[in-house]
Design a protein around this motif. Structure first.
Motif, short mmCIF file in Angstrom:
data_model
loop_
_atom_site.label_atom_id
_atom_site.label_comp_id
_atom_site.label_asym_id
_atom_site.label_seq_id
_atom_site.Cartn_x
_atom_site.Cartn_y
_atom_site.Cartn_z
N ILE A 1 0.68 -1.51 0.02
CA ILE A 1 -0.67 0.09 0.17
C ILE A 1 1.13 1.60 -0.14
N VAL A 2 1.87 1.23 0.56
CA VAL A 2 3.22 2.73 0.81
C VAL A 2 3.47 2.14 -0.35
N SER A 3 3.81 1.20 -0.51
CA SER A 3 5.14 1.55 -1.90
C SER A 3 4.22 2.27 -2.92
N TYR A 4 3.15 1.70 -3.31
CA TYR A 4 2.64 2.51 -4.60
C TYR A 4 2.01 3.27 -4.29
N PHE A 5 1.60 3.74 -3.25
CA PHE A 5 1.32 5.17 -3.54
C PHE A 5 2.01 6.66 -3.15
N ALA A 6 3.86 6.08 -3.05
CA ALA A 6 4.44 6.81 -2.36
C ALA A 6 5.50 6.36 -3.86
N LEU A 7 5.82 5.61 -4.50
CA LEU A 7 5.59 5.46 -5.87
C LEU A 7 4.76 6.29 -7.08
N ALA A 8 3.58 7.20 -6.55
CA ALA A 8 3.08 7.10 -7.46
C ALA A 8 2.63 8.58 -7.24
N ARG A 9 3.83 9.17 -5.70
CA ARG A 9 3.20 10.54 -5.72
C ARG A 9 4.53 10.82 -6.26
N TYR A 10 6.01 9.99 -5.90
CA TYR A 10 7.27 10.19 -6.61
C TYR A 10 7.35 10.17 -7.43
N TYR A 11 6.85 9.35 -9.01
CA TYR A 11 6.27 9.60 -10.05
C TYR A 11 5.70 11.50 -10.77
N GLU A 12 4.85 11.09 -10.05
CA GLU A 12 4.37 12.81 -10.10
C GLU A 12 5.00 14.11 -10.07
N ASN A 13 5.44 14.31 -8.95
CA ASN A 13 7.02 15.34 -8.72
C ASN A 13 8.32 15.15 -9.37
N SER A 14 8.79 13.86 -9.43
CA SER A 14 10.27 13.78 -9.76
C SER A 14 10.64 14.82 -10.94
#
Length: 179
Positions: A91-104
């Motif tokens: 849960i934390v992995s997928y949501f954190a990655l989604a946020r990272y990709y959007e902001n990277s």
């Protein structure tokens, strides 16, 4: 609270290419995923107890909180077969990655937000980044659903999940005062 439940190695179990992400760049997004995507499911009471005790080996809840974190296979009462619960790590992995990709793709500088390019790379179109982030979020949601099933099937093991309507501190009559 700066404590994080997962590491980059945990994320790499689900997306091996994540190994190239700098830890200091992903950690803020891990914290956001914990607060925005995990805490509403667990409820404030269970979330804070879990966050404070999941890594304290001397705590009586350590084993249960490790199972909550990493998952387990179990057979619910009255159910004919076993269920595999994956834990909160995905849960934390997928949501954190989604946020990272959007902001990277954006980097803050003294002169504002910039998009860094080099002669050897081409920026991914924002629509493609957004589509991938939405895909990662949908995976996170499916794991959230599994968490709800697990907690409802294990209410005696995780009694803090039952507090109030959704396990929120304000539901228990606790008042917060600002200075």
């Amino acid at each position: 609270m700066d404590k994080v439940l997962i590491s980059i190695e945990d994320i790499c179990r689900y997306r091996p290419t994540s190994r190239v992400i700098p830890v200091d760049r992903i950690q803020p997004f891990i914290r956001e995923a914990q607060m925005q995507d995990l805490m509403p499911v667990l409820g404030d009471v269970l979330y804070y107890d879990f966050l404070n005790k999941f890594d304290v080996t001397t705590d009586p809840k350590y084993t249960e909180y490790q199972e909550l974190l990493y998952g387990k296979t179990y057979t619910p009462s009255g159910y004919p077969s076993t269920i595999t619960f994956e834990g909160v790590v995905p849960i934390v992995s997928y949501f954190a990655l989604a946020r990272y990709y959007e902001n990277s793709q954006l980097n803050a500088t003294a002169y504002g937000l910039v998009q860094k390019n080099s002669e050897y790379a081409t920026a991914t179109p924002s629509q493609a980044v957004q589509a991938h982030a939405e895909y990662l979020r949908s995976l996170g949601v499916s794991f959230q659903d599994g968490l709800k099933v697990f907690l409802n099937n294990n209410l005696t093991t995780y009694p803090l999940y039952q507090y109030g309507d959704k396990g929120n501190i304000q539901d228990m009559g606790v008042k917060f005062f600002s200075v």
